[in-house]
Design a protein around this motif. Structure first.
Motif, PDB file in Angstrom:
ATOM      1  N   VAL A 233       1.719   4.232  -4.778  1.00 43.63           N
ATOM      2  CA  VAL A 233       3.133   3.802  -4.457  1.00 43.63           C
ATOM      3  C   VAL A 233       3.157   2.230  -4.518  1.00 43.63           C
ATOM      4  CG1 VAL A 233       4.023   5.648  -3.054  1.00 43.63           C
ATOM      5  CG2 VAL A 233       2.588   3.997  -2.003  1.00 43.63           C
ATOM      6  N   GLU A 234       2.167   1.734  -4.630  1.00 45.93           N
ATOM      7  CA  GLU A 234       1.836   0.271  -4.613  1.00 45.93           C
ATOM      8  C   GLU A 234       2.620  -0.526  -5.893  1.00 45.93           C
ATOM      9  OE1 GLU A 234      -1.954  -2.293  -5.278  1.00 45.93           O
ATOM     10  OE2 GLU A 234      -1.315  -1.670  -7.149  1.00 45.93           O
ATOM     11  N   THR A 235       3.326  -1.382  -5.349  1.00 43.94           N
ATOM     12  CA  THR A 235       4.122  -2.265  -6.301  1.00 43.94           C
ATOM     13  C   THR A 235       4.117  -3.606  -5.775  1.00 43.94           C
ATOM     14  OG1 THR A 235       6.483  -2.492  -7.209  1.00 43.94           O
ATOM     15  CG2 THR A 235       6.262  -1.789  -4.888  1.00 43.94           C
ATOM     16  N   TYR A 236       4.430  -4.732  -6.644  1.00 47.02           N
ATOM     17  CA  TYR A 236       4.181  -6.121  -6.270  1.00 47.02           C
ATOM     18  C   TYR A 236       5.836  -6.795  -6.209  1.00 47.02           C
ATOM     19  CZ  TYR A 236      -0.698  -5.807  -6.281  1.00 47.02           C
ATOM     20  OH  TYR A 236      -1.974  -5.465  -5.969  1.00 47.02           O
ATOM     21  N   LEU A 237       5.849  -7.723  -5.456  1.00 47.06           N
ATOM     22  CA  LEU A 237       7.200  -8.418  -5.327  1.00 47.06           C
ATOM     23  C   LEU A 237       7.042  -9.844  -5.732  1.00 47.06           C
ATOM     24  CD1 LEU A 237       8.490  -7.327  -2.075  1.00 47.06           C
ATOM     25  CD2 LEU A 237       9.539  -6.638  -4.395  1.00 47.06           C
ATOM     26  N   LEU A 238       7.642 -10.231  -6.907  1.00 48.16           N
ATOM     27  CA  LEU A 238       7.492 -11.496  -7.246  1.00 48.16           C
ATOM     28  C   LEU A 238       8.898 -12.337  -6.869  1.00 48.16           C
ATOM     29  CD1 LEU A 238       5.835 -13.923  -9.060  1.00 48.16           C
ATOM     30  CD2 LEU A 238       7.006 -12.898 -10.968  1.00 48.16           C
ATOM     31  N   ALA A 239       8.706 -13.275  -6.048  1.00 48.12           N
ATOM     32  CA  ALA A 239       9.896 -13.938  -5.629  1.00 48.12           C
ATOM     33  C   ALA A 239       9.589 -15.476  -6.220  1.00 48.12           C
ATOM     34  CB  ALA A 239       9.995 -13.977  -4.164  1.00 48.12           C
ATOM     35  N   SER A 240      10.583 -16.102  -7.084  1.00 51.45           N
ATOM     36  CA  SER A 240      10.230 -17.118  -7.485  1.00 51.45           C
ATOM     37  C   SER A 240      11.508 -18.238  -7.154  1.00 51.45           C
ATOM     38  CB  SER A 240      10.110 -17.389  -9.198  1.00 51.45           C
ATOM     39  OG  SER A 240      10.919 -16.582  -9.713  1.00 51.45           O
TER      40      SER A 240
ATOM     41  N   THR B 155      -6.526   2.181   5.447  1.00 49.39           N
ATOM     42  CA  THR B 155      -5.679   3.723   5.687  1.00 49.39           C
ATOM     43  C   THR B 155      -6.244   4.490   6.514  1.00 49.39           C
ATOM     44  OG1 THR B 155      -7.227   4.211   3.832  1.00 49.39           O
ATOM     45  CG2 THR B 155      -4.705   3.717   3.180  1.00 49.39           C
ATOM     46  N   THR B 156      -5.317   5.208   7.304  1.00 53.93           N
ATOM     47  CA  THR B 156      -5.484   6.108   8.352  1.00 53.93           C
ATOM     48  C   THR B 156      -5.458   7.593   7.696  1.00 53.93           C
ATOM     49  OG1 THR B 156      -3.145   6.470   8.917  1.00 53.93           O
ATOM     50  CG2 THR B 156      -4.251   4.739  10.039  1.00 53.93           C
ATOM     51  N   GLY B 157      -5.000   7.500   6.631  1.00 54.31           N
ATOM     52  CA  GLY B 157      -4.545   9.162   6.297  1.00 54.31           C
ATOM     53  C   GLY B 157      -3.062   9.549   6.254  1.00 54.31           C
ATOM     54  N   HIS B 158      -2.623   9.104   7.309  1.00 51.50           N
ATOM     55  CA  HIS B 158      -1.120   9.185   7.396  1.00 51.50           C
ATOM     56  C   HIS B 158      -0.364   8.205   6.798  1.00 51.50           C
ATOM     57  CE1 HIS B 158       2.455   9.355  10.235  1.00 51.50           C
ATOM     58  NE2 HIS B 158       1.953  10.676  10.033  1.00 51.50           N
ATOM     59  N   ARG B 159       0.168   8.747   5.876  1.00 57.66           N
ATOM     60  CA  ARG B 159       0.874   8.010   4.750  1.00 57.66           C
ATOM     61  C   ARG B 159       2.086   7.265   5.527  1.00 57.66           C
ATOM     62  NH1 ARG B 159       2.204   9.288  -1.433  1.00 57.66           N
ATOM     63  NH2 ARG B 159      -0.154   9.440  -1.669  1.00 57.66           N
ATOM     64  N   PRO B 160       3.052   7.598   6.201  1.00 57.77           N
ATOM     65  CA  PRO B 160       4.004   6.871   6.722  1.00 57.77           C
ATOM     66  C   PRO B 160       3.342   5.601   7.734  1.00 57.77           C
ATOM     67  CG  PRO B 160       4.382   9.288   7.428  1.00 57.77           C
ATOM     68  CD  PRO B 160       3.075   9.162   6.662  1.00 57.77           C
ATOM     69  N   THR B 161       2.237   6.098   8.282  1.00 59.16           N
ATOM     70  CA  THR B 161       1.563   4.836   9.328  1.00 59.16           C
ATOM     71  C   THR B 161       1.200   3.927   8.378  1.00 59.16           C
ATOM     72  OG1 THR B 161       1.218   6.551  10.924  1.00 59.16           O
ATOM     73  CG2 THR B 161      -0.108   4.562  11.029  1.00 59.16           C
TER      74      THR B 161
ATOM     75  N   GLY C 224       9.389   2.541  -1.133  1.00 62.95           N
ATOM     76  CA  GLY C 224       9.681   3.058   0.163  1.00 62.95           C
ATOM     77  C   GLY C 224      10.799   2.382   0.843  1.00 62.95           C
ATOM     78  N   GLY C 225      11.441   3.411   2.078  1.00 61.75           N
ATOM     79  CA  GLY C 225      12.695   2.868   2.577  1.00 61.75           C
ATOM     80  C   GLY C 225      12.352   1.388   3.434  1.00 61.75           C
ATOM     81  N   ALA C 226      11.217   1.188   3.998  1.00 68.31           N
ATOM     82  CA  ALA C 226      11.083   0.190   5.009  1.00 68.31           C
ATOM     83  C   ALA C 226      11.135  -1.162   4.069  1.00 68.31           C
ATOM     84  CB  ALA C 226       9.673   0.253   5.865  1.00 68.31           C
ATOM     85  N   ASP C 227      10.942  -1.233   2.938  1.00 67.14           N
ATOM     86  CA  ASP C 227      11.051  -2.356   2.292  1.00 67.14           C
ATOM     87  C   ASP C 227      12.252  -3.367   1.764  1.00 67.14           C
ATOM     88  OD1 ASP C 227       9.800  -1.554  -1.070  1.00 67.14           O
ATOM     89  OD2 ASP C 227      11.255  -0.562   0.380  1.00 67.14           O
ATOM     90  N   LYS C 228      13.339  -2.381   2.045  1.00 72.70           N
ATOM     91  CA  LYS C 228      14.792  -2.781   1.727  1.00 72.70           C
ATOM     92  C   LYS C 228      15.258  -3.984   2.454  1.00 72.70           C
ATOM     93  CE  LYS C 228      16.912   0.588  -0.499  1.00 72.70           C
ATOM     94  NZ  LYS C 228      16.801   2.217  -0.174  1.00 72.70           N
ATOM     95  N   SER C 229      14.936  -4.241   3.915  1.00 73.79           N
ATOM     96  CA  SER C 229      15.307  -5.236   4.660  1.00 73.79           C
ATOM     97  C   SER C 229      14.265  -6.514   4.255  1.00 73.79           C
ATOM     98  CB  SER C 229      14.965  -5.067   6.109  1.00 73.79           C
ATOM     99  OG  SER C 229      13.617  -4.770   6.443  1.00 73.79           O
TER     100      SER C 229
END
Ligand SMILES: C[S@@+](CC[C@H](N)C(=O)[O-])C[C@H]1O[C@@H](n2cnc3c(N)ncnc32)[C@H](O)[C@@H]1O
Length: 264
Positions: A244-251, A175-181, A214-219
């Protein structure tokens, strides 16, 4: 060991780690339990001179039941409990699988995988990689290096000897402390993990990875939906609600066009 500043280790049997994923319960490093008998909030004793953020972190650690469970069970990371909780519900770890663990240090997920997939029997295979040095567990090859390095990806494949049943990624950028980065950098790691899974997964395989809401994960979600039968968002109880952590499970991996081209 290879020549480009990374390291591999293999352990075929035994625990292979300083902790103990299922044996004698241990206390924390200080030798005491973190729970109060009365269920009261514990406060660290030496607060003076510490920054407010550090005081908050310490108080949260002392009162977190998953932190004490991690110590008591000799797990290397609190993250191990998240994997266990997700598998308890979705049953994706099975005996003798071929598994890749991206971002495996310090090795909490490796401990859970080794035990649940019964890798100490010498069947199945677990290849882990991290920027940091990681102690091996039973049945694992551990590589030290950067997932951005194509040579490292080739090395993982060579240890796998065939297709993987499951690709896991708990990678998070420093982490940089800058959330968007921070968000963008971790989503970049997720994208590499998805592409790598696309190259190595067997038909019907499973992909589980850390993501950030957050937004960037849609694509990226779109990519997963194209390549897998089912995609779910998971938030295990041990993942902090405020995170904001979440997990994606793809099967049910379906071969992608890209993977088909690579095979031709
Ligand atoms: C949350 S920790 C993983 C914890 C692990 N699942 C466990 O249970 O012990 C995230 C890891 O991702 C690793 N990481 C971050 N960027 C990476 C990269 N480019 N290549 C390899 N590993 C990376 C970090 O070094 C860190 O150890």
């Amino acid at each position: 060991m290879s020549s480009i500043g990374k390291k591999a280790s293999f352990m075929s049997n035994g625990d292979g780690h300083s902790g103990n994923s299922g044996g004698t319960p241990k206390k924390g490093p200080s030798g005491r339990s973190y729970k109060t008998k009365a269920g009261l909030t514990k406060k660290p004793k030496k607060m003076r001179g510490r920054k407010l953020s550090s005081q908050r972190w310490l108080t949260r650690q002392l009162n977190d039941p998953f932190v004490s469970q991690t110590h008591e069970r000799g797990l290397r990371s609190r993250a191990a409990i998240k994997l266990e909780q997700m598998d308890d519900k979705h049953h994706f770890l099975r005996p003798h699988m071929k598994i890749v663990d991206l971002g495996c240090a310090p090795g909490g997920w490796l401990q859970i995988i080794s035990k649940r997939c019964r890798l100490d029997a010498g069947i199945g295979c677990l290849v882990g990689i991290d920027l940091l040095e990681t102690e091996a567990v039973a049945g694992s090859y551990i590589l030290q290096g950067d997932i951005h390095d194509p040579l490292m990806l080739e090395e993982i494949k060579s240890h796998l000897e065939g297709k993987a049943d499951i690709v896991l990624s708990d990678m998070a950028a420093a982490t940089t402390g800058h959330r968007p980065t921070d968000h963008l950098r971790t989503m970049g790691l997720l994208e590499i993990a998805i592409d790598f899974a696309d190259e190595v997964l067997a038909d019907g395989g499973v992909f589980l990875a850390k993501a950030f809401r957050g937004g960037a994960d849609k694509s990226l979600l779109g990519l997963l939906n194209e390549r897998f039968e089912k995609v779910k968002h998971l938030k295990p109880a041990a993942s902090r609600v405020e995170s904001v952590e979440t997990y994606l499970l793809a099967s049910g991996y379906l071969r992608s066009e890209k993977a088909e081209q690579a095979r031709d």
